[in-house]
Write an enzyme that holds these catalytic residues in place. Structure first.
Site, PDB file in Angstrom:
ATOM      1  N   CYS A 137     -12.080  -3.116   3.749  1.00 22.15           N
ATOM      2  CA  CYS A 137     -11.998  -3.282   2.287  1.00 22.15           C
ATOM      3  C   CYS A 137     -10.655  -3.875   1.890  1.00 22.15           C
ATOM      4  O   CYS A 137      -9.639  -3.168   1.867  1.00 22.15           O
ATOM      5  CB  CYS A 137     -12.207  -1.926   1.614  1.00 22.15           C
ATOM      6  N   CYS A 140      -9.143  -2.378  -1.328  1.00 19.81           N
ATOM      7  CA  CYS A 140      -8.568  -1.035  -1.154  1.00 19.81           C
ATOM      8  C   CYS A 140      -7.247  -1.099  -0.396  1.00 19.81           C
ATOM      9  O   CYS A 140      -6.297  -0.403  -0.734  1.00 19.81           O
ATOM     10  CB  CYS A 140      -9.513  -0.125  -0.361  1.00 19.81           C
ATOM     11  N   ASP A 141      -7.187  -1.916   0.644  1.00 16.42           N
ATOM     12  CA  ASP A 141      -6.056  -1.847   1.585  1.00 16.42           C
ATOM     13  C   ASP A 141      -5.161  -3.074   1.601  1.00 16.42           C
ATOM     14  O   ASP A 141      -4.121  -3.065   2.272  1.00 16.42           O
ATOM     15  CB  ASP A 141      -6.597  -1.627   3.017  1.00 16.42           C
TER      16      ASP A 141
END
Ligand code: NAP
Length: 308
Positions: A137, A140-141
């Site tokens: 992701c 997200c990261d």
């Protein structure tokens, strides 16, 4: 958040575009609705920094903004949200029992809208370094890789979307694809090829993810020349397709060969009162607009089912 009841007219499993759209429709039909999401509201599309093909947004909209707005809209009409994982779905007469670690919830109808989860590469080091450089992701990261170099594995829309997203943070993004042709939409491919921060390694597969505490490099093989090489990267974003998240449904509703839920043209599964919508459904076009359409259709048919 208002306190949750134990019984609802409808329970929606999954808070992506399909589930959120379904909730807007069921709540407006004055069906008491519980939506259960195991992670973050929005589903896979939160990975997209910019969604450019959802009608009504000529300048694009981020996947997060789009689905947050859908969630607000659903809650405005009365949908209640529970953040937890559905571990089982059972039938007791006409009642559907949705089991979560926080207890059982009962409904007259269920809409399964749990989407799909990322496929693994299944190479040595992938599992060991997940969360330590290996990610599924970019939204997200991605920020963890500011001023670092990263690789994205895959050649579909997800891989291209992730590569473009990662250029916001990384100094260089290498897209590694096993063939010499992308599977992504042409307009996405044009953006990818025009981006100076992105390099593409064609005809290349990942053999291993290497590092000590964190990822340091990946071992590659060119499948045309058979030559092996190493690429120093801090991050490895795997985007090699996805699989319907139907593990807990096996033996209950009929699934197709890849594990997606088979529905009829009312989006009803093999069990009366259980419907499916979005990427989890066999034959889904796997687009946000399709998921939203599925959600609406399933919700309207739930209304008919509940009112007999
Ligand atoms: P996808 O379209 O199935 O593409 C998966 C890619 O991963 C393919 O290029 C495939 O290579 C490669 N791949 C599969 N297994 C591999 C392996 N073991 N090793 C290396 N490479 C491997 O999946 P996706 O990109 O996740 O997209 C899923 C669906 O969501 C699609 O329908 C897509 O259109 C949709 N989506 C749409 C958007 C958008 O519209 N902006 C964004 C994201 C996703 P081959 O090409 O050689 O098979």
């Amino acid at each position: 958040m208002s306190e949750l009841a134990k019984k609802y007219d409808v329970i929606i499993i999954g808070g992506g575009p399909a589930g959120l759209s379904a909730g807007i429709y069921t709540a407006r039909a004055r069906l008491s609705t519980l939506l259960i999401e195991r992670a973050a509201i929005g589903g896979q599309i939160i990975n997209a920094g910019k969604v450019e093909n959802y009608p009504g947004y000529a300048d694009g909209v981020s996947g997060i903004d789009l689905t947050q707005a859908m969630h607000q809209q659903a809650e405005k009409f009365g949908v209640q949200t529970l953040y937890d994982e559905v571990i089982a779905l059972e039938i007791n007469g006409k009642d559907k029992i949705v089991k979560t670690p926080q207890g059982d919830f009962i409904s007259k109808a269920v809409i399964i809208a749990g989407g799909a989860e990322r496929q693994k590469l299944n190479v040595p080091g992938e599992a060991e370094f997940t969360g330590k450089g290996v990610s599924y992701c970019a939204t997200c990261d991605g920020a963890f890789f500011r001023d670092k170099t990263v690789a994205v594995i895959g050649g579909g829309n997800a891989a291209v979307t992730e590569a473009l997203e990662l250029t916001k943070f990384a100094t260089k993004v290498t897209l590694i694809h096993r063939r010499h042709e992308l599977r992504a939409a042409k307009i996405m491919e044009e953006k990818l090829l025009a981006d100076k921060k992105i390099e593409i390694l064609w005809d290349t597969v990942v053999l291993e993810v290497l590092g000590d505490k964190l990822v340091k490099s990946i071992k590659l093989r060119n499948i045309v020349t058979n030559k092996e090489s190493a690429l120093d990267v801090s991050g490895v974003f795997v985007a090699v397709g996805s699989q319907p998240a139907t593990g807990y449904l096996k033996g209950l509703v009929t699934l197709d060969a890849v594990g997606a839920v088979i529905t009829n043209d009312r989006l009803e599964t093999s069990v009366p009162g259980i419907f499916a919508a979005g990427d989890i459904r066999s034959g889904s076009i796997r687009q946000v607009v399709g998921a939203a359409g599925d959600g609406a259709m399933a919700a309207i048919n739930v209304g008919k089912y509940v009112s007999g």
